[in-house]
Write an enzyme that holds these catalytic residues in place. Structure first.
Site, PDB file in Angstrom:
ATOM      1  N   HIS A 140    -105.612  33.466 -67.852  1.00  0.00           N
ATOM      2  CA  HIS A 140    -104.562  33.854 -66.909  1.00  0.00           C
ATOM      3  C   HIS A 140    -103.539  32.724 -66.867  1.00  0.00           C
ATOM      4  O   HIS A 140    -103.860  31.588 -66.529  1.00  0.00           O
ATOM      5  CB  HIS A 140    -105.131  34.095 -65.512  1.00  0.00           C
ATOM      6  CG  HIS A 140    -104.078  34.517 -64.524  1.00  0.00           C
ATOM      7  ND1 HIS A 140    -103.725  35.838 -64.343  1.00  0.00           N
ATOM      8  CD2 HIS A 140    -103.285  33.792 -63.694  1.00  0.00           C
ATOM      9  CE1 HIS A 140    -102.763  35.908 -63.428  1.00  0.00           C
ATOM     10  NE2 HIS A 140    -102.487  34.685 -63.022  1.00  0.00           N
ATOM     11  N   CYS A 141    -102.298  33.041 -67.224  1.00  0.00           N
ATOM     12  CA  CYS A 141    -101.239  32.035 -67.300  1.00  0.00           C
ATOM     13  C   CYS A 141    -100.387  32.096 -66.037  1.00  0.00           C
ATOM     14  O   CYS A 141     -99.747  33.118 -65.753  1.00  0.00           O
ATOM     15  CB  CYS A 141    -100.378  32.272 -68.537  1.00  0.00           C
ATOM     16  SG  CYS A 141     -99.027  31.082 -68.712  1.00  0.00           S
ATOM     17  N   VAL A 142    -100.364  30.991 -65.285  1.00  0.00           N
ATOM     18  CA  VAL A 142     -99.580  30.965 -64.045  1.00  0.00           C
ATOM     19  C   VAL A 142     -98.084  30.882 -64.334  1.00  0.00           C
ATOM     20  O   VAL A 142     -97.260  31.273 -63.502  1.00  0.00           O
ATOM     21  CB  VAL A 142    -100.005  29.773 -63.158  1.00  0.00           C
ATOM     22  CG1 VAL A 142    -101.432  29.944 -62.686  1.00  0.00           C
ATOM     23  CG2 VAL A 142     -99.828  28.443 -63.885  1.00  0.00           C
TER      24      VAL A 142
END
Length: 302
Positions: A140-142
């Site tokens: 999951h890429c912020v």
């Protein structure tokens, strides 16, 4: 004494919750920070570096290259952040189970996600941030506020490459401008007097100090962009390695720490589990799979 022990515990809990909300949330905080940093860097580049380089008759295409790379990067950024990463639902779970084989080590057949209540396809993982299972889950890429999965892994790789190239182009043009200024001033062949009045030839620390006093914002921007290029370059190299070997970040991380995992019921207790990447099909086919994820029909043809 009991009260003094309770306060640090509560403070630690509050700090942990704050950090978790900051780095594991669907808020747009990091997206806004991402755009703000790019705006600040390109604002300084346009306001000073571009103007100075234009006066020094730099080639126009060289000066426009960072803008062209920025346009491509923003396009990949929007596609990556808005794309469906490959959500596993009750309607498509049965078909996604047939896409990848279970390796029996990291991924086992018959497991059901307790949150989504669907059978977990091989190479999938439940994202606690997005609250859904993602097919071929990477991470999951912020920064793009989205999961990276089967459907947007290729765009994410292009996003990383274009971002690194943009930072590198900015650093190259800015460094070329500063070097050109030094050559025109002929300061590199000069000397200076220290605090004791002794004469010394000009060295790199003196040149950096001179440039910082003359162009403070440009030198600060150059240092930031060089650091960013090195960090992004390292991450890009890692992402390319994963793409060429057909691995995800999740799989790579799990395989590194698999030595302490429990045995499968089907294997003897005295035989240690050995992880083997069964998904790699060669460099070119691995790259093709990143940009064109396989379907059930394609796997049946094989």
């Amino acid at each position: 004494q009991v009260v003094s022990l309770v306060i640090p515990t509560q403070l630690q809990r509050v700090t942990h919750q704050a950090v978790h909300r900051l780095f594991h949330t669907r808020s747009c905080l990091f997206m806004v920070l991402h755009v703000a940093l790019q705006a600040a860097v390109f604002g300084e580049y346009t306001w000073e570096v571009f103007v100075y380089c234009w006066e020094l008759q730099f080639h126009l295409l060289l000066l426009l290259l960072p803008y062209l790379l920025l346009a491509g990067n923003l396009g990949c950024f929007l596609l990556c952040s808005r794309a469906n990463p490959g959500t596993v639902t009750k309607s498509n779970a049965a078909s996604l189970v047939k896409v990848y084989a279970y390796d029996g080590v990291l991924f086992q057949r018959g497991l059901v996600c307790p949150t989504c209540s669907v059978e977990k396809p091989a190479r999938s993982k439940h994202c606690s941030v997005c609250r859904t299972c993602v097919h071929r889950f990477d991470h999951h890429c912020v920064w793009v506020n989205n999961c990276i999965g089967a459907s947007n892994a290729g765009v994410f790789l292009l996003y990383l490459l274009s971002l690194t190239a943009t930072a590198g182009a900015l650093a190259a043009v800015t460094a070329a401008f500063l070097i050109h200024v030094l050559l025109l001033s002929d300061i590199m062949h000069g000397t200076y007097l220290d605090a004791q009045g002794q004469e010394h030839p000009v060295e790199i620390p003196f040149l950096v100090q001179h440039l910082f006093l003359t162009f403070p914002r440009i030198v600060f921007m150059l240092g930031f962009v060089i650091l960013l290029t090195l960090v992004l370059g390292g991450y890009c190299s890692f992402s390319l390695y994963l793409a060429l070997t057909n691995q995800t970040t999740n799989e790579w991380y799990k395989s590194r720490r698999f030595g302490g995992s429990p045995h499968l019921p089907s294997q003897p207790q005295d035989r240690p589990l050995i992880y083997k990447n069964i998904y790699s099909k060669g460099i070119w086919r691995n790259l093709k799979e990143i940009f064109n994820p396989p379907t059930v029909l394609e796997r049946k043809k094989k």
